[in-house]
Design a protein around this motif. Structure first.
Motif, PDB file in Angstrom:
ATOM      1  N   GLY A 188      -9.696   7.569  -3.406  1.00  0.00           N
ATOM      2  CA  GLY A 188      -9.137   8.902  -3.557  1.00  0.00           C
ATOM      3  C   GLY A 188      -7.947   9.201  -2.669  1.00  0.00           C
ATOM      4  N   LEU A 189      -7.279   8.151  -2.166  1.00  0.00           N
ATOM      5  CA  LEU A 189      -6.095   8.317  -1.324  1.00  0.00           C
ATOM      6  C   LEU A 189      -5.072   7.255  -1.689  1.00  0.00           C
ATOM      7  CD1 LEU A 189      -7.711   8.762   2.228  1.00  0.00           C
ATOM      8  CD2 LEU A 189      -6.519  10.537   0.920  1.00  0.00           C
ATOM      9  N   PRO A 190      -3.776   7.504  -1.433  1.00  0.00           N
ATOM     10  CA  PRO A 190      -2.798   6.429  -1.588  1.00  0.00           C
ATOM     11  C   PRO A 190      -3.190   5.222  -0.739  1.00  0.00           C
ATOM     12  CG  PRO A 190      -1.694   8.526  -1.266  1.00  0.00           C
ATOM     13  CD  PRO A 190      -3.156   8.777  -1.009  1.00  0.00           C
ATOM     14  N   TYR A 191      -2.787   4.056  -1.175  1.00  0.00           N
ATOM     15  CA  TYR A 191      -3.217   2.818  -0.516  1.00  0.00           C
ATOM     16  C   TYR A 191      -2.992   2.853   0.997  1.00  0.00           C
ATOM     17  CZ  TYR A 191      -3.237  -2.044   0.986  1.00  0.00           C
ATOM     18  OH  TYR A 191      -3.490  -3.203   1.676  1.00  0.00           O
ATOM     19  N   GLY A 192      -1.801   3.225   1.438  1.00  0.00           N
ATOM     20  CA  GLY A 192      -1.508   3.219   2.859  1.00  0.00           C
ATOM     21  C   GLY A 192      -2.388   4.160   3.656  1.00  0.00           C
ATOM     22  N   GLU A 193      -2.655   5.334   3.105  1.00  0.00           N
ATOM     23  CA  GLU A 193      -3.504   6.304   3.802  1.00  0.00           C
ATOM     24  C   GLU A 193      -4.949   5.832   3.848  1.00  0.00           C
ATOM     25  OE1 GLU A 193      -3.070  10.311   2.394  1.00  0.00           O
ATOM     26  OE2 GLU A 193      -0.909  10.082   2.089  1.00  0.00           O
ATOM     27  N   LEU A 194      -5.406   5.228   2.749  1.00  0.00           N
ATOM     28  CA  LEU A 194      -6.779   4.722   2.714  1.00  0.00           C
ATOM     29  C   LEU A 194      -6.943   3.576   3.709  1.00  0.00           C
ATOM     30  CD1 LEU A 194      -9.505   5.073   1.213  1.00  0.00           C
ATOM     31  CD2 LEU A 194      -8.733   3.257  -0.340  1.00  0.00           C
ATOM     32  N   LEU A 195      -5.937   2.710   3.793  1.00  0.00           N
ATOM     33  CA  LEU A 195      -5.994   1.600   4.738  1.00  0.00           C
ATOM     34  C   LEU A 195      -6.074   2.118   6.171  1.00  0.00           C
ATOM     35  CD1 LEU A 195      -5.818  -1.541   4.944  1.00  0.00           C
ATOM     36  CD2 LEU A 195      -3.360  -1.229   5.337  1.00  0.00           C
ATOM     37  N   THR A 196      -5.306   3.138   6.480  1.00  0.00           N
ATOM     38  CA  THR A 196      -5.353   3.723   7.819  1.00  0.00           C
ATOM     39  C   THR A 196      -6.723   4.304   8.115  1.00  0.00           C
ATOM     40  OG1 THR A 196      -2.980   4.198   7.853  1.00  0.00           O
ATOM     41  CG2 THR A 196      -4.374   5.514   9.299  1.00  0.00           C
ATOM     42  N   GLU A 197      -7.286   5.037   7.146  1.00  0.00           N
ATOM     43  CA  GLU A 197      -8.568   5.698   7.353  1.00  0.00           C
ATOM     44  C   GLU A 197      -9.716   4.714   7.504  1.00  0.00           C
ATOM     45  OE1 GLU A 197     -11.291   7.713   4.232  1.00  0.00           O
ATOM     46  OE2 GLU A 197      -9.949   9.314   4.957  1.00  0.00           O
ATOM     47  N   ARG A 198      -9.737   3.683   6.677  1.00  0.00           N
ATOM     48  CA  ARG A 198     -10.907   2.809   6.619  1.00  0.00           C
ATOM     49  C   ARG A 198     -10.794   1.571   7.513  1.00  0.00           C
ATOM     50  NH1 ARG A 198     -13.873   3.992   1.990  1.00  0.00           N
ATOM     51  NH2 ARG A 198     -13.533   6.189   1.485  1.00  0.00           N
ATOM     52  N   THR A 247       0.976  -0.008   9.279  1.00  0.00           N
ATOM     53  CA  THR A 247       1.226   1.047   8.309  1.00  0.00           C
ATOM     54  C   THR A 247       1.934   0.456   7.098  1.00  0.00           C
ATOM     55  OG1 THR A 247       2.423   3.127   7.966  1.00  0.00           O
ATOM     56  CG2 THR A 247       3.412   1.579   9.462  1.00  0.00           C
ATOM     57  N   CYS A 248       2.044   1.260   6.046  1.00  0.00           N
ATOM     58  CA  CYS A 248       2.864   0.888   4.895  1.00  0.00           C
ATOM     59  C   CYS A 248       4.193   1.630   4.889  1.00  0.00           C
ATOM     60  CB  CYS A 248       2.113   1.176   3.594  1.00  0.00           C
ATOM     61  SG  CYS A 248       0.758   0.042   3.268  1.00  0.00           S
ATOM     62  N   SER A 249       4.457   2.428   5.902  1.00  0.00           N
ATOM     63  CA  SER A 249       5.679   3.216   5.943  1.00  0.00           C
ATOM     64  C   SER A 249       6.890   2.345   6.262  1.00  0.00           C
ATOM     65  CB  SER A 249       5.555   4.315   6.999  1.00  0.00           C
ATOM     66  OG  SER A 249       6.797   4.965   7.185  1.00  0.00           O
ATOM     67  N   PRO A 293      14.852  -1.767   4.894  1.00  0.00           N
ATOM     68  CA  PRO A 293      13.402  -1.964   4.950  1.00  0.00           C
ATOM     69  C   PRO A 293      12.827  -2.297   3.576  1.00  0.00           C
ATOM     70  CG  PRO A 293      14.028  -0.009   6.189  1.00  0.00           C
ATOM     71  CD  PRO A 293      15.253  -0.454   5.446  1.00  0.00           C
ATOM     72  N   TRP A 294      11.864  -3.188   3.562  1.00  0.00           N
ATOM     73  CA  TRP A 294      11.184  -3.618   2.343  1.00  0.00           C
ATOM     74  C   TRP A 294      10.387  -2.467   1.753  1.00  0.00           C
ATOM     75  CZ3 TRP A 294      11.258  -7.896  -0.597  1.00  0.00           C
ATOM     76  CH2 TRP A 294      10.150  -8.254  -1.361  1.00  0.00           C
ATOM     77  N   SER A 295      10.479  -2.302   0.448  1.00  0.00           N
ATOM     78  CA  SER A 295       9.757  -1.235  -0.233  1.00  0.00           C
ATOM     79  C   SER A 295       9.064  -1.817  -1.450  1.00  0.00           C
ATOM     80  CB  SER A 295      10.724  -0.116  -0.655  1.00  0.00           C
ATOM     81  OG  SER A 295      10.039   0.908  -1.336  1.00  0.00           O
ATOM     82  N   ILE A 296       7.753  -1.565  -1.578  1.00  0.00           N
ATOM     83  CA  ILE A 296       6.985  -2.086  -2.692  1.00  0.00           C
ATOM     84  C   ILE A 296       6.001  -1.007  -3.153  1.00  0.00           C
ATOM     85  CG2 ILE A 296       5.486  -3.265  -1.019  1.00  0.00           C
ATOM     86  CD1 ILE A 296       5.036  -5.453  -3.156  1.00  0.00           C
ATOM     87  N   PRO A 297       6.536   0.103  -3.697  1.00  0.00           N
ATOM     88  CA  PRO A 297       5.706   1.287  -3.972  1.00  0.00           C
ATOM     89  C   PRO A 297       4.627   1.083  -5.019  1.00  0.00           C
ATOM     90  CG  PRO A 297       7.896   1.544  -4.930  1.00  0.00           C
ATOM     91  CD  PRO A 297       7.947   0.336  -4.060  1.00  0.00           C
ATOM     92  N   GLY A 298       4.848   0.229  -6.005  1.00  0.00           N
ATOM     93  CA  GLY A 298       3.868   0.055  -7.069  1.00  0.00           C
ATOM     94  C   GLY A 298       2.748  -0.897  -6.727  1.00  0.00           C
ATOM     95  N   LEU A 299       2.999  -1.807  -5.770  1.00  0.00           N
ATOM     96  CA  LEU A 299       2.016  -2.851  -5.446  1.00  0.00           C
ATOM     97  C   LEU A 299       1.888  -3.046  -3.939  1.00  0.00           C
ATOM     98  CD1 LEU A 299       3.311  -5.436  -8.083  1.00  0.00           C
ATOM     99  CD2 LEU A 299       1.193  -4.124  -8.286  1.00  0.00           C
ATOM    100  N   PRO A 300       1.677  -1.972  -3.163  1.00  0.00           N
ATOM    101  CA  PRO A 300       1.665  -2.116  -1.705  1.00  0.00           C
ATOM    102  C   PRO A 300       0.574  -3.050  -1.199  1.00  0.00           C
ATOM    103  CG  PRO A 300       0.784   0.030  -2.344  1.00  0.00           C
ATOM    104  CD  PRO A 300       1.396  -0.581  -3.578  1.00  0.00           C
ATOM    105  N   ALA A 338      -0.157  -5.838  -2.221  1.00  0.00           N
ATOM    106  CA  ALA A 338       0.287  -7.233  -2.300  1.00  0.00           C
ATOM    107  C   ALA A 338       1.257  -7.604  -1.185  1.00  0.00           C
ATOM    108  CB  ALA A 338       0.949  -7.498  -3.652  1.00  0.00           C
ATOM    109  N   GLY A 339       1.938  -6.595  -0.599  1.00  0.00           N
ATOM    110  CA  GLY A 339       2.942  -6.980   0.393  1.00  0.00           C
ATOM    111  C   GLY A 339       3.616  -5.830   1.100  1.00  0.00           C
ATOM    112  N   GLY A 340       2.964  -4.669   1.190  1.00  0.00           N
ATOM    113  CA  GLY A 340       3.626  -3.503   1.759  1.00  0.00           C
ATOM    114  C   GLY A 340       3.270  -3.168   3.192  1.00  0.00           C
ATOM    115  N   VAL A 341       2.412  -3.964   3.833  1.00  0.00           N
ATOM    116  CA  VAL A 341       1.963  -3.640   5.188  1.00  0.00           C
ATOM    117  C   VAL A 341       2.943  -4.203   6.208  1.00  0.00           C
ATOM    118  CG1 VAL A 341       0.072  -3.850   6.859  1.00  0.00           C
ATOM    119  CG2 VAL A 341      -0.432  -3.639   4.408  1.00  0.00           C
TER     120      VAL A 341
END
Length: 374
Positions: free
Chosen positions: A179-189, A200-202, A220-227, A229-232
């Protein structure tokens, strides 16, 4: 010069001539350190590289996705073998992969889904920025449309085929479940509980190094649709803490709880059950063990695949490792569960065709783990 010092020197040499910043994080038994070399960008006015300097991780991001996946399973929010279709957004009803059998989440985490390496439509949209930021314009809408154009040939689960597409879809499914964007969920969990302050994914993370390709500075690298896979992106200090948590298998998180008595990661949770910090630490500890468990043996190789992590027997040690790269960064991370060793190396330059930087990182891991050369 000790063998470990010589291996670190080999890592730094392998990053030259284009890297301006190199970080080597390593744990060897009870010792842990982060060694930093150079500056975060070209020119004498650029700040020096420090343990907190942030680098793009590329495909090492997939190991974070694997841990997030195992964590959601340990919490009972999904099962490892859930079908992918049931974990995508409900309004993506037309975005179903054509496959004779269901693609399951575990297939995505072991590269056995049968999906291609890249999603349909990516090459066309990426052509103008192929050598700088090819995923930048590939977002949720393109991912949804690409799914409807995807056909899997063969039975999911029957053959290994490395897929950025598959790992990215896994991250998208986890975000939908949590229930959160990938980056936010990764931070939380994951990042928050493990104390990873710089992970972060920022793309605008403070303290980041500038990436270079053949000496040319890149955005900076940006991969909004598939973070997933390579956005961290992360720092040497954070990666050392991350890898040591894998070595420890979450025992520090338990604070006295017995990890072997925890609930199976596929067991469903009562939706009305209250959350509590002690249980959440225990579940993350379960996840740290689950990602290291071998799932399949690769053909024509002695290597095994865990959840994303490659596992190899080298001498008398088991080594888990993964490499990654973006257009301006190269990364390698690995650990030896039975050798009490962990290594992460980061450089702000694109991967070399001969893979010498990654190979130097692997050799450093072998040295730190005490692998006897034959």
């Amino acid at each position: 010069m000790s063998g470990l010092d010589a291996a670190v020197t080999a890592v730094v040499r392998a990053a030259r001539p284009h890297a301006t910043a190199v970080t080597v994080a390593l744990a060897d038994g009870s010792r842990a350190e982060v060694r930093c070399f150079g500056r975060v960008g070209q020119g004498p006015s650029a700040p020096p590289c420090t343990p907190d300097t942030v680098f793009e991780l590329g495909s090492v991001s997939k190991t974070f996705t694997a841990l997030l996946f195992a964590n959601l399973a340990a919490r009972g929010e999904l099962a490892l073998d859930d079908p992918l279709d049931g974990r995508l957004p409900r309004n993506w009803h037309t975005a179903q992969v054509r496959s004779a059998e269901p693609i399951r989440l575990l297939h995505l985490a072991t590269h056995t889904s049968g999906l291609p390496r890249l999603p349909p439509g990516l090459l066309a949209t990426a052509a103008p920025t192929w050598f700088s930021n090819p995923y930048e314009t590939y977002r949720d809408e393109q991912l949804r449309d690409g799914l409807a154009r995807t056909t899997v040939r063969g039975r999911p689960g029957s053959r290994f085929r490395y897929s950025n597409y598959g790992a990215g879809l896994l991250g998208r499914a986890l975000a939908e479940t949590g229930g959160l964007p990938y980056g936010e969920l990764l931070t939380e969990r994951v990042c928050g509980p493990l104390g990873l302050r710089d992970t972060t994914c920022s793309p605008d993370q403070p303290g980041r190094a500038t990436g270079y390709r053949r000496g040319q500075a890149l955005p900076p690298w940006s991969i909004p649709g598939l973070p997933g896979a390579g956005g961290v992106r992360s720092s040497g200090a954070d990666l050392l803490r991350y890898l040591r948590a894998h070595l420890d298998r979450g025992r520090d998180l338990h604070r006295g709880r017995d990890p072997d008595r925890e609930r199976d990661p596929g067991q469903e949770r009562d939706p009305g059950q209250e959350r509590d910090p002690a249980r959440e630490r225990a579940e993350l500890a379960v996840a740290l063990r689950e990602v290291q468990r071998p799932r399949l043996r690769l053909r024509h190789s002695g290597d095994e695949l865990c959840l994303i992590w490659n596992r190899r027997r080298s001498g008398e040690r088991d080594l888990c490792f993964h490499s990654g790269g973006t257009r301006g960064f190269t990364a390698f991370a690995g650990f030896s569960p039975d050798g009490s060793a962990a290594v992460a190396i980061l450089a702000n330059t694109a991967p070399a065709l001969d893979g010498r930087f990654v190979q130097a990182g692997y050799e450093l891991l072998r040295t730190a783990a005490g692998v006897t050369r034959t």
